[in-house]
Design a protein around this motif. Structure first.
Motif, mmCIF file in Angstrom:
data_model
loop_
_atom_site.group_PDB
_atom_site.id
_atom_site.type_symbol
_atom_site.label_atom_id
_atom_site.label_comp_id
_atom_site.label_asym_id
_atom_site.label_seq_id
_atom_site.Cartn_x
_atom_site.Cartn_y
_atom_site.Cartn_z
ATOM 1 N N VAL A 39 16.061 -1.868 1.088
ATOM 2 C CA VAL A 39 15.794 -1.846 2.344
ATOM 3 C C VAL A 39 14.426 -1.026 2.686
ATOM 4 N N GLY A 40 13.888 -0.099 1.659
ATOM 5 C CA GLY A 40 12.591 0.252 1.982
ATOM 6 C C GLY A 40 12.681 1.860 2.333
ATOM 7 N N SER A 41 11.766 2.529 1.993
ATOM 8 C CA SER A 41 11.516 3.876 2.281
ATOM 9 C C SER A 41 10.256 4.394 2.752
ATOM 10 N N LEU A 42 9.368 3.806 2.910
ATOM 11 C CA LEU A 42 8.043 4.089 3.128
ATOM 12 C C LEU A 42 7.663 3.655 4.646
ATOM 13 N N ALA A 43 7.785 4.554 5.641
ATOM 14 C CA ALA A 43 7.580 4.522 6.993
ATOM 15 C C ALA A 43 5.958 3.989 7.231
ATOM 16 N N GLU A 44 4.916 4.535 6.363
ATOM 17 C CA GLU A 44 3.689 4.103 6.597
ATOM 18 C C GLU A 44 3.577 2.698 5.956
ATOM 19 N N GLU A 45 4.320 2.360 5.305
ATOM 20 C CA GLU A 45 3.942 0.824 4.838
ATOM 21 C C GLU A 45 4.484 -0.002 5.842
ATOM 22 N N PHE A 46 5.818 0.242 6.310
ATOM 23 C CA PHE A 46 6.225 -0.595 7.291
ATOM 24 C C PHE A 46 5.447 -0.630 8.625
ATOM 25 N N ALA A 47 4.531 0.374 8.957
ATOM 26 C CA ALA A 47 3.743 0.526 10.121
ATOM 27 C C ALA A 47 2.508 -0.551 9.749
ATOM 28 N N GLY A 71 0.795 -1.153 -0.170
ATOM 29 C CA GLY A 71 -0.165 0.064 -0.137
ATOM 30 C C GLY A 71 0.816 1.319 -0.035
ATOM 31 N N VAL A 72 0.511 2.162 -0.859
ATOM 32 C CA VAL A 72 1.530 3.688 -0.918
ATOM 33 C C VAL A 72 0.391 4.477 -0.338
ATOM 34 N N PRO A 73 1.158 5.297 0.625
ATOM 35 C CA PRO A 73 0.208 6.457 1.416
ATOM 36 C C PRO A 73 -0.159 7.150 0.233
ATOM 37 N N ALA A 74 -1.470 7.913 0.286
ATOM 38 C CA ALA A 74 -2.311 8.518 -0.349
ATOM 39 C C ALA A 74 -1.294 9.696 -0.729
ATOM 40 N N ALA A 75 -0.645 10.342 0.236
ATOM 41 C CA ALA A 75 0.143 11.459 -0.024
ATOM 42 C C ALA A 75 1.227 11.398 -1.069
ATOM 43 N N SER A 90 11.855 -5.903 -8.541
ATOM 44 C CA SER A 90 12.903 -4.359 -8.681
ATOM 45 C C SER A 90 11.752 -3.340 -7.739
ATOM 46 N N VAL A 91 11.862 -3.674 -6.570
ATOM 47 C CA VAL A 91 12.906 -4.471 -5.781
ATOM 48 C C VAL A 91 11.824 -4.995 -4.546
ATOM 49 N N LEU A 92 12.187 -6.139 -4.238
ATOM 50 C CA LEU A 92 11.590 -6.555 -2.829
ATOM 51 C C LEU A 92 12.051 -5.746 -1.482
ATOM 52 N N VAL A 93 11.234 -5.558 -0.874
ATOM 53 C CA VAL A 93 11.328 -4.814 0.383
ATOM 54 C C VAL A 93 11.841 -6.099 1.537
ATOM 55 N N LEU A 94 13.110 -5.948 1.920
ATOM 56 C CA LEU A 94 13.386 -7.192 2.613
ATOM 57 C C LEU A 94 12.599 -7.188 4.093
ATOM 58 N N GLY A 95 12.510 -6.157 4.772
ATOM 59 C CA GLY A 95 11.649 -5.833 5.927
ATOM 60 C C GLY A 95 10.427 -6.319 5.910
#
Length: 277
Positions: free
Chosen positions: A119-127, A51-55, A86-91
């Protein structure tokens, strides 16, 4: 230098995706993947976002097809082209689960999987997924080490993983835009997929390290190319990436529909063969 496809439809980034992609489905996707396969493209790609944050959707786009489902589908409709995440987010994934699921895909496809990881860059998706954000770099390194150790092996950490990949090695392209991502790629991967960097920035970063033999540098123009309409511009962009150190190019093209997209891929293949071999 090998030519790959940044697969349309399955990822729709504003400014790169064409309007027709929003209404396209499996038929158009199959037609394009088959054309790339027949034209001798090295790989096609699919990204990993739940899921991508709407913002953030205005910049990143909101459409991301699931990579395992998509690449499994495309494996059944192609014969040679490699299937790259391209790419799998390992977390977001347990490393042994990745070894099992993508190892199964590797077996089904005859050894065609390429693992692009990041590594990933979307904190909202990690949450959203309950994944650890603060220590994601160190955790990604540990996960990548476990994934490499498990890949293609039947027994791992006292557990049987069957089926598994066809070999105990796999191309691992590490994504990122920092020197740390390049160091991670050199230490734990077989290639680097930088994003959001200019060609001169990539050149400067690569100049600070010694690349081992066979190390892949997978670069993208960052725009949809128009090899039929503007061959000169397409060639200029691709030549700049080759000069920056690219061993692989991952490209999207501008098109008015699926048939036009296939024609553009053929023109791109011809352009690379004539000028960048």
């Amino acid at each position: 230098m090998r030519l790959g496809l940044s697969t349309p439809i399955v990822v729709q980034v504003p400014g790169i995706a064409s309007p027709w992609e929003a209404a396209a489905g499996p038929g158009e996707l199959t037609r394009i993947a088959t054309a790339a396969d027949e034209l001798g493209f090295d790989h096609l790609t699919c990204s990993d976002h739940v899921g991508v944050p709407a913002a953030a959707a205005e910049v990143r786009g909101a459409t991301y097809w699931d990579p395992l489902a998509t690449l499994s589908y495309l494996a059944a409709h192609t014969t040679r082209i490699r299937l790259a995440t391209s790419v799998l987010v390992l977390g977001y994934h347990h490393p042994l689960a990745l070894a099992k699921s993508y190892g199964t895909l590797d077996r089904l496809s005859g050894g065609r999987v390429v693992l692009g990881v990041g590594v990933g860059s979307l904190a909202e998706e990690f949450a959203l997924l309950g994944a650890a954000w603060e220590d994601r770099g160190a955790l990604a390194d540990a996960a990548l080490s476990r994934l490499r150790g498990a890949w293609g092996r039947r027994e791992v950490e006292g557990l049987v993983l069957d089926p598994h990949a066809t070999a105990t090695t796999v191309p691992i392209w590490v994504g990122g835009r920092t020197r740390r991502s390049l160091r991670r790629a050199l230490a734990l991967g077989t290639g680097w997929i930088p994003f959001g960097l200019r060609a001169d920035e990539i050149t400067a970063m690569l100049a600070t390290v010694t690349l081992p033999d066979g190390f892949d540098v997978v670069l993208s123009p960052g725009v949809a190319l128009d090899p039929q309409g503007n061959e000169k511009d397409s060639l200029r962009r691709l030549a700049a990436l080759r000069a920056a150190g690219a061993t692989h190019l991952t490209c999207a093209v501008r098109a008015s529909g699926a048939d036009h997209y296939c024609d553009q891929l053929a023109a791109l293949r011809d352009l690379v063969d004539r000028h960048l071999r």
